[in-house]
Design an enzyme around this catalytic site. Structure first.
Site, PDB file in Angstrom:
ATOM      1  N   SER A 107       0.834  -1.203   0.000  1.00  0.00           N
ATOM      2  CA  SER A 107       0.000   0.000   0.000  1.00  0.00           C
ATOM      3  C   SER A 107       0.873   1.260   0.000  1.00  0.00           C
ATOM      4  CB  SER A 107      -0.894  -0.014   1.237  1.00  0.00           C
ATOM      5  OG  SER A 107      -1.674   1.144   1.218  1.00  0.00           O
ATOM      6  N   GLY A 108       0.578   2.152  -0.919  1.00  0.00           N
ATOM      7  CA  GLY A 108       1.323   3.411  -0.980  1.00  0.00           C
ATOM      8  C   GLY A 108       2.574   3.337  -1.832  1.00  0.00           C
ATOM      9  N   THR A 112      -1.410   2.445  -8.146  1.00  0.00           N
ATOM     10  CA  THR A 112      -2.491   3.134  -8.839  1.00  0.00           C
ATOM     11  C   THR A 112      -1.929   4.252  -9.712  1.00  0.00           C
ATOM     12  OG1 THR A 112      -3.891   2.597  -6.986  1.00  0.00           O
ATOM     13  CG2 THR A 112      -4.693   4.295  -8.457  1.00  0.00           C
ATOM     14  N   ASN A 157      -1.447   5.393   3.160  1.00  0.00           N
ATOM     15  CA  ASN A 157      -1.640   6.073   1.879  1.00  0.00           C
ATOM     16  C   ASN A 157      -2.921   6.901   1.946  1.00  0.00           C
ATOM     17  OD1 ASN A 157      -1.949   6.803  -0.776  1.00  0.00           O
ATOM     18  ND2 ASN A 157      -1.931   4.717  -1.599  1.00  0.00           N
ATOM     19  N   SER A 160      -5.549   5.289  -0.675  1.00  0.00           N
ATOM     20  CA  SER A 160      -5.308   3.848  -0.796  1.00  0.00           C
ATOM     21  C   SER A 160      -6.475   3.148  -1.486  1.00  0.00           C
ATOM     22  CB  SER A 160      -5.120   3.281   0.607  1.00  0.00           C
ATOM     23  OG  SER A 160      -4.837   1.929   0.520  1.00  0.00           O
ATOM     24  N   SER A 161      -6.143   2.325  -2.480  1.00  0.00           N
ATOM     25  CA  SER A 161      -7.201   1.560  -3.164  1.00  0.00           C
ATOM     26  C   SER A 161      -7.599   0.420  -2.239  1.00  0.00           C
ATOM     27  CB  SER A 161      -6.687   0.965  -4.470  1.00  0.00           C
ATOM     28  OG  SER A 161      -5.836   1.857  -5.120  1.00  0.00           O
ATOM     29  N   GLY A 385      -0.053  -5.854  -3.021  1.00  0.00           N
ATOM     30  CA  GLY A 385       1.114  -6.720  -2.929  1.00  0.00           C
ATOM     31  C   GLY A 385       1.117  -7.469  -1.614  1.00  0.00           C
ATOM     32  N   GLU A 387       1.425  -8.526   1.999  1.00  0.00           N
ATOM     33  CA  GLU A 387       1.320  -7.670   3.190  1.00  0.00           C
ATOM     34  C   GLU A 387       1.750  -8.444   4.422  1.00  0.00           C
ATOM     35  OE1 GLU A 387      -2.533  -5.890   3.686  1.00  0.00           O
ATOM     36  OE2 GLU A 387      -2.178  -4.463   2.051  1.00  0.00           O
TER      37      GLU A 387
END
Ligand SMILES: Nc1ncnc2c1ncn2[C@@H]1O[C@H](COP(=O)(O)OP(=O)(O)OP(=O)(O)O)[C@@H](O)[C@H]1O
Ligand SMILES: [Mg+2]
Length: 1025
Positions: A107-108, A112, A157, A160-161, A385, A387
């Site tokens: 994340s981050g 995206t 993030n 974040s998606s 990805g 985690e």
């Protein structure tokens, strides 16, 4: 890779495949860090792109950059997301097959952003038509809509998606982007009802509440204050995000919705749902006397009822009772307050989750390409990805499972393509040592035996199933699996690192410990059937649609979350397996979102969990470098005399000759059908180094040649120019000369004509000539004028036309000179001249010695008064002495010479000898004075004979004859008495007795008494008279 080769010494290595220590994680990180510090965020591992989040805007995404990468060979330019996008596109076009770009990272890390960059690249680089532009616009604007509904601020993030996204971009045969399709995965619905401290709900809630127009909010029963909604508040506060501007984002989303074909009622229903979720969150239950949940006159509930178009009673019942079906009967069982809250939240999550799915479908409809023609696709997979948190739960389990699947896919695809390439090239397959993670995938997903099956079984099992019973089941089933371990199953040492509620999986990327708490609930994602029925009654079309389609058979148990995820992943794997892969691995540079910070530990962690080292190992298992013969030969042919500058034969043979020349050892390379395979980067680097050296030499030679060529060209040009100028100049000169000559001919002609007619009256022919003659004469005259009055000869002879003028001028000039002369003379000179004038009158032309006398000035006297005897002076003073001069007096008899002073007074002339006046001649008695014509100085005074006192005539010789006689003529007024006598002169010796003086010219002047008794006077002859 060629680009990487040349740049490798500058900032690290652009392609990790060329890293010599390819198994060394530190070397890998060092290279990343070195490049990151220079803002080079992209690095390749073969065709995989590693991207490190810079957390700052870099000037590498401009239109200019896009242009640079368009259609350029992948390895020729520095690594870039555009290079990857472009290469995927061109491979798709040339091979007419499907591709996908897998973007992963934690994340981050920038997944995206990367997917947006790719989409933008296609939007700009692909050909377009107006029709296609609208599809393209929809694809681009679908992003902000999906981000509004699917993204949220998390601790990691701000955007974040919270779902996985796979998007197909469809291209037609011309390469135009003609359509798109999106698949979403595992939306994090729990966020709707709960967020961790410092995190937020999905963006859309804030955008609506803070950005929504007053009318709209009124219609939806909302207040423009997020604090008001318990789903947006954690621990009494709303998380603040400075990087987000709700009002602007709201406008973007509203605008995007209309671009993607949402009509007004869709929009109204959509916002009705968002508002109803907020209201639902505010619905509070009260406990009745039995502890059951009740809802009395709840305003929020009424808003939900209005917005969803559901009867308030029905809704209330759905939220406080559960329908239990017992055989044929249905029994309503009331909820406790906690249970009711659980049901309410479940409903909120379900509504939101299903609406999100509906939204994706709607977007898909709008991007759908209706043309049946053949299409190829590029899929963009923006998915979470690996985690690993301190505490890992059900979500991490799903996500890591997803990554295991994708890793397996990667291995399969990479090995497959390697093997295919080896086969195609006719090279023997060399088995690659790598870790195959199939064993872990099986551990998770195997039917009846995998963890998901065990979980599902536990969820479905009648009786009290809990997270811990699930763990026990796992231990029973997986006890001996090498990649599974729990507190109970572990040895003493490992046990310390595990809690009782944990299980640990040894993923391909490393160990992850999961806490089982919440697994059952999250997997069930329970929504009671009666509330679903209630939703089906909704007048809100979206809600009705969301709840109508699925679970039509209300008796069947819905699929669990894990199973759903598993099957969607299988679907995704199928989709991907049929396509050619491209990979983008995003790395986070630091946790604090700071630009320029590279956190070694964090990046190392990600490198590990993204399997980058594993990826590199697979890529490097066989040959590090391979290239088509033509390309290889083209680049390195200067290194071998046989291949430079041209290899005429087959490229493969040329390469063979070349590598032999370079001294490649047999096990360092293999010759395929179309490509050369080089095992180690160092072999290639040595070749490249040699090429660099050679390139410089070649460049210098080419440069020298080129400079020579340029210089020659320039010289020729200058020479031509000079010749041209010269020609022109000569022409100009010649024309001038011609004119000059023509003019000269004319002038000469005129001159000649003028000359010939110079004597005639003035005509046009001779006027100029005459003018010239005049001017010429005058000019010459001006410079040659006589300087003195006496100069009578040097006057220039005038041309005939100027005869008269010349005469006048001469006269004028003479006058002028005279005037000048006259003006210049003194009174003394004047007197002198007057005297000379008298002399002239008397003697000019008469006496030979006259001319010589002219220039001899007269003096006042020749004997000063002091030299005259005093006695004499006393006698004659009263007569006033006028002039005195020494003379020689000749005796009348015998002509004896005697020196005397001749003194002229006002009255008389005296012949004085010392103190004696020898003779006094009164002027009245002076009859005349005679002189000869010759140049002697003899003066004869003829004295009247009647004067008895007189002795006879006076014969004298005086050197100043002219002076004496002039003075005498003035003093005595005897001008007319002076005679210049030709021949002999008679004189009176005494009364009646005559004497004669003869004159002649001779060599020497002398005076003597001649034999004849005459006085003989010989004078020297003067030169001219
Ligand atoms: N190439 C880039 N250039 C500049 N900033 C970037 C870049 N990539 C990412 N960022 C920054 O990092 C932030 C997070 O990126 P992004 O939202 O793409 O992460 P993500 O991997 O999609 O995360 P999540 O998994 O949470 O969705 C962005 O909002 C942006 O500020
Ligand atoms: Mg994202």
């Amino acid at each position: 890779m060629e680009g990487a080769l040349t740049a490798r010494d500058r900032v690290g290595i652009q392609d990790f495949v060329l890293l010599d220590a390819h198994t060394n994680e530190t070397a890998f990180l060092d290279n990343l860090k070195k490049r990151f510090s220079e803002d080079l965020i992209y690095t390749y591992i073969g065709t995989l792109l590693v991207s490190v989040n810079p957390y700052k805007e870099l000037d590498i995404y401009s239109k200019k950059q896009m242009d640079i990468y368009m259609g350029v060979n992948f390895f020729e330019l520095p690594p870039h997301i555009y290079a990857l996008a472009d290469n995927a596109y061109h491979t798709m076009m040339s091979e007419a097959n499907n591709h996908f770009i897998l973007i992963s990272g934690e994340s981050g890390a920038g997944k995206t952003e990367a997917s947006k960059k790719i989409l933008q690249y296609y939007a700009v680089s692909c050909p377009s038509t107006t029709l296609l532009d609208s599809v393209r616009d929809r694809m681009l604007v679908s992003n902000p809509v999906l981000e509004a509904f699917g993204n949220a601020k998390t601790l990691k993030n701000d955007n974040s998606s919270r779902f996985g996204k796979y998007m197909d971009i469809q291209f037609d045969i011309q390469g135009d982007a003609v359509g798109g399709h999106i698949l979403s995965y595992l939306l994090e619905k729990s966020r709707v009802v709960h967020q961790n401290h410092g995190e937020r709900n999905f963006h859309i809630f804030y955008q609506l509440v803070e950005g929504g127009e007053e009318d709209l909010l009124h219609q939806l029963g909302l207040e423009s204050n997020c604090q008001h909604y318990s789903y947006l508040v954690q621990q009494d506060e709303c998380a603040n995000v400075t990087s987000i501007n709700e009002k602007n984002d709201w406008k973007t989303v509203r605008n995007a919705l209309s671009v993607i074909d949402f009509d007004e009622s869709d929009i109204q229903h959509l916002f009705g749902i968002i508002a109803s979720v907020l209201h639902l969150g505010n619905v509070q239950f009260e406990a009745d006397s039995k502890g059951y949940a009740t809802l009395n006159n709840n305003t929020e509930l009424r808003w939900v009822s209005t917005l969803l178009g559901i009867n308030v009673q029905v809704l209330q019942e759905g939220l406080t009772y559960r329908k239990i079906e017992a055989k044929t009967d249905e029994v309503l069982s009331p909820f406790t307050v906690d249970h009711a809250i659980y049901a309410r939240d479940a409903l909120a999550k379900a509504i939101y989750g299903r609406t999100f799915t509906w939204l994706v479908n709607k977007i898909n409809d709008s991007m759908e390409n209706k043309e049946p023609s053949r299409k190829t696709v590029i899929g963009l997979l923006d998915i979470y990805g690996f985690e690993v948190f301190y505490v890992n739960s059900f979500e991490q389990f799903c996500i890591n499972y997803c990554n295991e699947k994708l890793q397996q896919l990667f291995i399969q695809l990479t090995l497959k393509s390697e093997q295919e390439e080896y086969e195609a090239e006719g090279i023997g397959w060399e088995p690659v040592q790598f870790f195959n993670n199939k064993i872990i995938c099986d551990l998770v997903e195997e039917k009846h035996r995998g963890i998901i099956s065990v979980l599902d079984e536990e969820c479905l099992r009648p009786g009290e199933a809990t997270d811990f019973t699930f763990l026990e089941r796992l231990e029973e089933k997986m006890g001996s699996h090498p990649h599974f371990i729990t507190h109970k199953l572990s040895d003493k040492k490992t046990r310390k690192t595990l809690d009782r509620g944990d299980f640990r999986l040894l993923h391909y990327a490393g160990e992850v410990t999961y806490c089982v708490v919440g697994f059952i609930d999250k997997n069930n994602d329970m929504l009671y059937r009666n509330i679903k029925d209630v939703m089906r009654q909704s007048k809100n079309a979206i809600v009705r649609e969301c709840f109508a389609s699925t679970e039509s058979d209300s008796r069947r148990r819905p699929e669990t979350v894990a199973s759903q995820f598993k099957s969607s992943l299988l679907g995704l794997t199928d989709i991907l397996m049929s396509k050619e892969p491209w990979y983008v691995r995003c790395l986070k540079s630091n946790e604090s979102k700071q630009p320029g910070r590279f956190d070694n530990v964090l990046v190392r962690h990600q490198v590990k969990y993204l399997g980058l080292m594993e990826h590199l190992r697979v890529r490097r298992a066989g040959f590090a470098y391979r290239r088509r013969y033509e390309v290889f030969l083209q680049r390195y042919k200067p290194l071998c005399p046989a291949t430079w500058p041209h290899w005429r034969g087959v490229a493969a043979e040329g390469v063979e000759v070349l590598v032999q020349h370079l001294g490649y050892l047999p096990d360092e390379y293999k010759m395929g059908r179309t490509k050369i395979f080089i095992r180690h980067p160092r072999t290639l680097f040595a070749t490249e180094d040699a090429f660099e050296v050679c390139k410089h030499k070649l460049a210098s030679r080419i440069q020298a040649q080129y400079k020579g060529y340029r210089q020659k060209g320039e010289f020729r040009r200058q020479k031509e120019a000079a010749t041209k100028i010269e020609t022109c100049w000569r022409g100009v000169q010649a024309r001038k000369e011609k004119e000059r000559r023509q003019w000269a001919v004319k002038v000469i002609k005129k001159f000649i004509k003028g000359y010939m007619t110079r004597g005639e009256a003035k005509t046009t022919d001779n006027s100029e000539y005459l003018a010239f003659v005049r001017q010429n004469y005058l000019n010459r005259l001006k410079d040659n004028l006589p300087k003195t009055v006496l100069d009578k000869t040097s006057w220039l002879t005038p041309p005939p036309v100027l005869t008269e003028a010349s005469a006048i001028l001469r006269q004028l000039h003479m006058r002028l000179m005279v005037t000048r002369y006259v003006r210049g003379i003194t009174a003394q000179q004047k007197a002198q001249l007057q005297l000379k004038g008298i002399t002239s009158v008397i003697f000019k032309g008469k006496k030979d010695s006259y001319p010589q006398s002219v220039c001899q000035p007269f003096v006042d006297t020749r004997i000063s008064e002091q030299d005259i005897n005093m006695k004499v002076l006393q006698i004659i003073r009263h007569e006033r002495v006028k002039y005195s001069v020494p003379v020689v007096k000749y005796d009348r008899n015998g002509f004896k010479p005697r020196p005397r002073q001749l003194i002229l007074t006002q009255m008389a002339a005296y012949a004085v000898d010392e103190a004696k006046i020898k003779q006094r001649v009164q002027y009245t008695n002076l009859k005349g004075v005679s002189v000869s014509t010759l140049s002697d100085g003899i003066i004869i005074f003829h004295i009247a004979s009647e004067d008895v006192k007189q002795k006879g005539d006076l014969v004298m010789q005086c050197d100043h004859l002219f002076e004496v006689l002039t003075k005498l003529s003035v003093v005595a007024n005897k001008q007319s008495a002076i005679n210049v006598v030709q021949g002999s002169i008679k004189f009176q010796i005494q009364a009646g007795k005559e004497g004669i003086v003869d004159f002649s010219s001779g060599q020497e002047s002398m005076v003597y008494k001649d034999k004849n008794g005459h006085l003989m006077v010989v004078s020297t002859r003067t030169r001219a008279r």
